[in-house]
Design a protein around this motif. Structure first.
Motif, PDB file in Angstrom:
ATOM      1  N   ASP A  84       1.251  -1.125   0.215  1.00 43.74           N
ATOM      2  CA  ASP A  84       0.241   0.391  -0.115  1.00 43.74           C
ATOM      3  C   ASP A  84       0.847   0.924  -0.184  1.00 43.74           C
ATOM      4  N   MET A  85       2.486   1.213   0.649  1.00 44.69           N
ATOM      5  CA  MET A  85       2.707   2.350   1.216  1.00 44.69           C
ATOM      6  C   MET A  85       3.830   1.886  -0.397  1.00 44.69           C
ATOM      7  N   ALA A  86       3.844   1.426  -0.670  1.00 39.55           N
ATOM      8  CA  ALA A  86       4.290   1.418  -2.508  1.00 39.55           C
ATOM      9  C   ALA A  86       3.847   2.684  -3.472  1.00 39.55           C
ATOM     10  N   GLU A  87       2.291   1.661  -3.397  1.00 41.46           N
ATOM     11  CA  GLU A  87       1.594   2.430  -4.091  1.00 41.46           C
ATOM     12  C   GLU A  87       1.397   4.002  -4.591  1.00 41.46           C
ATOM     13  N   ALA A  88       1.113   4.069  -2.821  1.00 41.63           N
ATOM     14  CA  ALA A  88       1.034   5.202  -2.605  1.00 41.63           C
ATOM     15  C   ALA A  88       2.118   6.486  -3.367  1.00 41.63           C
ATOM     16  N   LEU A  89       3.590   5.843  -3.020  1.00 43.15           N
ATOM     17  CA  LEU A  89       4.391   6.790  -3.244  1.00 43.15           C
ATOM     18  C   LEU A  89       4.704   6.375  -4.683  1.00 43.15           C
ATOM     19  N   ARG A  90       4.414   5.846  -5.515  1.00 41.58           N
ATOM     20  CA  ARG A  90       4.202   5.433  -6.492  1.00 41.58           C
ATOM     21  C   ARG A  90       3.651   6.448  -7.271  1.00 41.58           C
TER      22      ARG A  90
END
Length: 138
Positions: A84-90
């Motif tokens: 979830d964090m990776a998607e938000a950062l992307r």
């Protein structure tokens, strides 16, 4: 005249009293020494003199609350997983790989939460990470 050779006995050093005294000193030092217990350390978390925060397009501010909740920019994340964090950062990385992640973690935030943000940044390919601190009290 006495021409007999003299028998001289060499003096002996008696080591037993010396050892007794050393043991007493050693016991005294062991009983009077205080040891630091690592579980009782009082930590003061990071402070630094830093310039005021400015709005820069390459910066992504990730906030970590003391209970492990995340926010990217000013938007709170629903999930707490690394994916979830990776998607938000992307989606927040408007400058691509040149984006800088600023991790602003609460002093009482779990260490794992900060490591999860770093892992998500690695998965997205963002390599520039810095940590926000508060200014030191003068």
């Amino acid at each position: 005249m006495n021409f007999r050779p003299r028998t001289t006995t060499e003096p002996e050093i008696n080591l037993i009293p010396f050892i007794d005294v050393l043991l007493v000193v050693l016991i005294f030092l062991m009983l009077s020494t205080t040891y630091s217990k690592f579980t009782e350390l009082q930590l003061t978390l990071p402070t630094a003199n830093a310039e005021q925060l400015r709005d820069r397009p390459k910066e992504i501010i990730v906030s970590v609350a003391s209970d492990g909740r995340y926010a990217v920019g000013k938007q709170a994340l629903e999930g707490k997983t690394v994916a979830d964090m990776a998607e938000a950062l992307r989606s927040a990385a408007t400058a691509g790989k040149d984006s800088v992640i600023i991790i602003s973690a609460d002093a009482l935030a779990p260490h794992q939460s900060v490591v999860s943000v770093m892992e998500a940044a690695r998965r997205v390919g963002l390599q520039q990470i810095t940590f926000a601190t508060q200014t030191a009290a003068q």
